[in-house]
Motif scaffolding. Structure first.
Motif, PDB file in Angstrom:
ATOM      1  N   GLY A  81       0.807  -1.210   0.000  1.00 53.75           N
ATOM      2  CA  GLY A  81       0.000   0.000   0.000  1.00 53.75           C
ATOM      3  C   GLY A  81       0.843   1.262   0.000  1.00 53.75           C
ATOM      4  O   GLY A  81       1.680   1.461   0.879  1.00 53.75           O
ATOM      5  N   PHE A  82       0.628   2.105  -1.028  1.00 54.67           N
ATOM      6  CA  PHE A  82       1.317   3.392  -1.131  1.00 54.67           C
ATOM      7  C   PHE A  82       0.257   4.493  -1.165  1.00 54.67           C
ATOM      8  O   PHE A  82      -0.410   4.680  -2.181  1.00 54.67           O
ATOM      9  N   VAL A  83       0.083   5.198  -0.059  1.00 59.46           N
ATOM     10  CA  VAL A  83      -0.944   6.222   0.039  1.00 59.46           C
ATOM     11  C   VAL A  83      -0.292   7.554   0.418  1.00 59.46           C
ATOM     12  O   VAL A  83       0.414   7.644   1.425  1.00 59.46           O
ATOM     13  N   HIS A  84      -0.499   8.564  -0.425  1.00 55.47           N
ATOM     14  CA  HIS A  84       0.096   9.891  -0.205  1.00 55.47           C
ATOM     15  C   HIS A  84       1.618   9.780   0.000  1.00 55.47           C
ATOM     16  O   HIS A  84       2.188  10.350   0.931  1.00 55.47           O
ATOM     17  N   VAL A  85       2.265   9.038  -0.889  1.00 54.81           N
ATOM     18  CA  VAL A  85       3.711   8.814  -0.774  1.00 54.81           C
ATOM     19  C   VAL A  85       4.471   9.686  -1.766  1.00 54.81           C
ATOM     20  O   VAL A  85       4.103   9.779  -2.935  1.00 54.81           O
ATOM     21  N   LYS A  86       5.538  10.311  -1.294  1.00 52.60           N
ATOM     22  CA  LYS A  86       6.450  11.050  -2.162  1.00 52.60           C
ATOM     23  C   LYS A  86       7.487  10.057  -2.677  1.00 52.60           C
ATOM     24  O   LYS A  86       8.244   9.483  -1.883  1.00 52.60           O
ATOM     25  N   MET A  87       7.515   9.850  -3.971  1.00 52.70           N
ATOM     26  CA  MET A  87       8.489   8.911  -4.522  1.00 52.70           C
ATOM     27  C   MET A  87       9.035   9.407  -5.856  1.00 52.70           C
ATOM     28  O   MET A  87       9.345   8.630  -6.756  1.00 52.70           O
ATOM     29  N   SER A  88       9.163  10.724  -5.996  1.00 54.73           N
ATOM     30  CA  SER A  88       9.701  11.280  -7.238  1.00 54.73           C
ATOM     31  C   SER A  88      11.163  10.876  -7.411  1.00 54.73           C
ATOM     32  O   SER A  88      11.919  10.743  -6.433  1.00 54.73           O
ATOM     33  N   ASN A  89      11.536  10.650  -8.662  1.00 48.17           N
ATOM     34  CA  ASN A  89      12.914  10.308  -9.038  1.00 48.17           C
ATOM     35  C   ASN A  89      13.425   9.048  -8.339  1.00 48.17           C
ATOM     36  O   ASN A  89      14.627   8.891  -8.124  1.00 48.17           O
ATOM     37  N   ALA A  90      12.515   8.156  -7.978  1.00 47.33           N
ATOM     38  CA  ALA A  90      12.915   6.891  -7.362  1.00 47.33           C
ATOM     39  C   ALA A  90      13.287   5.880  -8.448  1.00 47.33           C
ATOM     40  O   ALA A  90      12.873   5.998  -9.603  1.00 47.33           O
ATOM     41  N   ASN A  91      14.058   4.896  -8.070  1.00 44.04           N
ATOM     42  CA  ASN A  91      14.475   3.849  -8.996  1.00 44.04           C
ATOM     43  C   ASN A  91      13.677   2.574  -8.701  1.00 44.04           C
ATOM     44  O   ASN A  91      13.876   1.919  -7.683  1.00 44.04           O
ATOM     45  N   TRP A  92      12.746   2.248  -9.626  1.00 43.23           N
ATOM     46  CA  TRP A  92      11.911   1.058  -9.501  1.00 43.23           C
ATOM     47  C   TRP A  92      12.271   0.023 -10.563  1.00 43.23           C
ATOM     48  O   TRP A  92      11.460  -0.850 -10.885  1.00 43.23           O
ATOM     49  N   GLN A  93      13.458   0.060 -11.093  1.00 40.77           N
ATOM     50  CA  GLN A  93      13.808  -0.853 -12.174  1.00 40.77           C
ATOM     51  C   GLN A  93      13.625  -2.318 -11.740  1.00 40.77           C
ATOM     52  O   GLN A  93      14.135  -2.743 -10.708  1.00 40.77           O
ATOM     53  N   SER A  94      12.874  -3.056 -12.565  1.00 43.77           N
ATOM     54  CA  SER A  94      12.655  -4.500 -12.378  1.00 43.77           C
ATOM     55  C   SER A  94      11.991  -4.834 -11.044  1.00 43.77           C
ATOM     56  O   SER A  94      12.093  -5.968 -10.564  1.00 43.77           O
ATOM     57  N   ALA A  95      11.297  -3.869 -10.437  1.00 43.00           N
ATOM     58  CA  ALA A  95      10.582  -4.138  -9.183  1.00 43.00           C
ATOM     59  C   ALA A  95       9.251  -4.821  -9.477  1.00 43.00           C
ATOM     60  O   ALA A  95       8.652  -4.627 -10.532  1.00 43.00           O
ATOM     61  N   LYS A  96       8.778  -5.634  -8.533  1.00 41.37           N
ATOM     62  CA  LYS A  96       7.491  -6.302  -8.657  1.00 41.37           C
ATOM     63  C   LYS A  96       6.470  -5.556  -7.798  1.00 41.37           C
ATOM     64  O   LYS A  96       6.589  -5.524  -6.572  1.00 41.37           O
ATOM     65  N   LEU A  97       5.480  -4.962  -8.464  1.00 42.00           N
ATOM     66  CA  LEU A  97       4.458  -4.178  -7.786  1.00 42.00           C
ATOM     67  C   LEU A  97       3.067  -4.712  -8.103  1.00 42.00           C
ATOM     68  O   LEU A  97       2.086  -3.980  -8.092  1.00 42.00           O
ATOM     69  N   VAL A  98       2.994  -6.008  -8.362  1.00 40.03           N
ATOM     70  CA  VAL A  98       1.747  -6.650  -8.759  1.00 40.03           C
ATOM     71  C   VAL A  98       0.684  -6.473  -7.669  1.00 40.03           C
ATOM     72  O   VAL A  98       0.943  -6.691  -6.477  1.00 40.03           O
ATOM     73  N   SER A  99      -0.500  -6.018  -8.109  1.00 45.54           N
ATOM     74  CA  SER A  99      -1.663  -5.861  -7.219  1.00 45.54           C
ATOM     75  C   SER A  99      -1.438  -4.859  -6.086  1.00 45.54           C
ATOM     76  O   SER A  99      -2.156  -4.891  -5.080  1.00 45.54           O
ATOM     77  N   SER A 100      -0.461  -3.988  -6.221  1.00 44.81           N
ATOM     78  CA  SER A 100      -0.243  -2.962  -5.202  1.00 44.81           C
ATOM     79  C   SER A 100      -1.233  -1.818  -5.386  1.00 44.81           C
ATOM     80  O   SER A 100      -1.793  -1.627  -6.470  1.00 44.81           O
ATOM     81  N   ASN A 101      -1.425  -1.044  -4.342  1.00 43.55           N
ATOM     82  CA  ASN A 101      -2.386   0.053  -4.366  1.00 43.55           C
ATOM     83  C   ASN A 101      -1.658   1.386  -4.241  1.00 43.55           C
ATOM     84  O   ASN A 101      -0.910   1.613  -3.293  1.00 43.55           O
ATOM     85  N   PHE A 102      -1.869   2.261  -5.245  1.00 47.71           N
ATOM     86  CA  PHE A 102      -1.262   3.589  -5.248  1.00 47.71           C
ATOM     87  C   PHE A 102      -2.375   4.628  -5.155  1.00 47.71           C
ATOM     88  O   PHE A 102      -3.275   4.660  -5.990  1.00 47.71           O
ATOM     89  N   HIS A 103      -2.281   5.499  -4.146  1.00 47.53           N
ATOM     90  CA  HIS A 103      -3.300   6.522  -3.948  1.00 47.53           C
ATOM     91  C   HIS A 103      -2.604   7.852  -3.665  1.00 47.53           C
ATOM     92  O   HIS A 103      -1.885   7.985  -2.684  1.00 47.53           O
ATOM     93  N   SER A 104      -2.790   8.810  -4.574  1.00 48.43           N
ATOM     94  CA  SER A 104      -2.213  10.157  -4.417  1.00 48.43           C
ATOM     95  C   SER A 104      -0.702  10.103  -4.213  1.00 48.43           C
ATOM     96  O   SER A 104      -0.148  10.724  -3.306  1.00 48.43           O
ATOM     97  N   CYS A 105      -0.025   9.361  -5.078  1.00 43.29           N
ATOM     98  CA  CYS A 105       1.434   9.238  -4.997  1.00 43.29           C
ATOM     99  C   CYS A 105       2.108  10.032  -6.113  1.00 43.29           C
ATOM    100  O   CYS A 105       1.600  10.119  -7.228  1.00 43.29           O
ATOM    101  N   ASN A 106       3.264  10.580  -5.804  1.00 46.15           N
ATOM    102  CA  ASN A 106       4.029  11.335  -6.785  1.00 46.15           C
ATOM    103  C   ASN A 106       5.204  10.487  -7.274  1.00 46.15           C
ATOM    104  O   ASN A 106       6.214  10.364  -6.588  1.00 46.15           O
ATOM    105  N   LEU A 107       5.045   9.896  -8.472  1.00 52.25           N
ATOM    106  CA  LEU A 107       6.105   9.084  -9.067  1.00 52.25           C
ATOM    107  C   LEU A 107       6.870   9.851 -10.141  1.00 52.25           C
ATOM    108  O   LEU A 107       7.637   9.259 -10.898  1.00 52.25           O
TER     109      LEU A 107
END
Length: 323
Positions: A81-107
């Motif tokens: 669960g990612f809710v109201h998360v600041k994650m700008s300029n993050a490195n998600w290369q080859s990450a597994k985010l299957v069925s995750s929930n993103f709410h009001s996140c800054n990617l």
């Protein structure tokens, strides 16, 4: 507040941190790689520039956490669960985010190459502007709202019944322009910068700047000299690029021609400079602060030009990887 024993275990380098409580912890720049954080609580934690690479984050909670510029490459964040998360300029290369929930996140600006967002819930007010994706980024079955499909991050997908479906091979990458998007601004700004660098280089050469006696005595062969034709071709490429990025369906063949023309002029300028300035490294170091009418000044213009045009090529490849 974070659990003291959990923090001690983390600092001690323990691998098993399942269900650990790090709420509100300051873990900025912390090395958290290769750990098992299944079900851990990171609410309101400061995780900026933290390294979660290769860690397990399944079922963890990051409500109001700060993951700005964090490294989450190759992590397993399924059902997270990612809710109201600041994650700008993050490195998600080859990450597994299957069925995750993103709410009001800054990617925004994050690197999502190879990441798997299959069946993720991306419906609620998430910012994907300027994210980097490639053909290996998966959004299969992810849920989004219709306006989001206009973002270049989803260019490999079409929307059916609120879910993302992979486009068939050969389908044109569509780019939408109801409002100026991040990629438009990026490329338009770089076109202006590249055009200015081109003008400066042409002007410097046309002024017949003399380098005799300072950096070598032999000019490049005639076929390696920069000609009016080279500059005209470069300007034509910029004009084509302007037209294509303003189109709702850019012509990938034309974009490929632009990329080839830009690469050709950069390579020729580099070859020309290397032959023109036989001792350019030493002379440039000596010439810091000299006017642009000096050999080192001309070299500075050359370096600016190649850097600006290389950036333009990078942007074309970033936003139009199939071109």
């Amino acid at each position: 507040m974070a659990d003291t024993e959990d923090l001690e275990a983390l600092l001690a380098g323990e691998h098993d941190l399942v269900q650990a409580d790090f709420r509100g912890a300051d873990l900025q720049r912390a090395v958290l790689s290769n750990r098992d954080f299944t079900g851990a609580k990171f609410e309101k934690a400061n995780l900026g520039k933290a390294d979660f690479s290769n860690s397990i984050l399944r079922g963890a909670s990051f409500t109001q956490a700060d993951l700005t510029e964090a490294n989450l490459s190759r992590c397993n964040s399924a059902n997270t669960g990612f809710v109201h998360v600041k994650m700008s300029n993050a490195n998600w290369q080859s990450a597994k985010l299957v069925s995750s929930n993103f709410h009001s996140c800054n990617l925004s600006g994050s690197d999502l190459r190879g990441a798997d967002f299959s069946k993720a819930n991306l419906v609620n007010d998430n910012n994907f502007e300027g994210t980097i994706v490639d053909e290996n980024t998966k959004f299969d079955g992810a849920k989004i709202l219709r306006p989001m499909i206009k973002n270049p991050a989803f260019r490999y997908y079409r929307l059916e019944r609120g879910q993302l479906i992979r486009k068939l091979e050969g389908e044109i990458d569509e780019v939408f322009h109801d409002n100026p998007s991040a990629f438009q601004r990026d490329i338009e700004n770089q076109i202006q910068t590249s055009a200015l660098a081109l003008d400066q280089l042409e002007k410097a050469i046309s002024n017949n700047i003399s380098i005799h006696g300072e950096i070598g005595h032999n000019g490049p062969p005639d076929d390696l000299e920069l000609s009016d034709s080279d500059f005209s071709s470069a300007r034509e490429a910029l004009e084509i690029l302007k037209i294509e990025i303003a189109s709702p369906a850019p012509n990938l063949s034309n974009l490929n021609k632009v990329k080839k023309s830009a690469t050709a002029i950069v390579n020729k300028v580099l070859t020309w400079a290397s032959l023109k300035f036989e001792l350019f490294s030493d002379e440039f170091a000596k010439g810091a602060g000299k006017s642009m009418s000096s050999p080192s000044g001309l070299l500075a213009i050359t370096l600016v030009f190649t850097g600006d045009w290389a950036r333009l090529i990078d942007l074309i490849m970033k936003y139009f990887p199939h071109s």
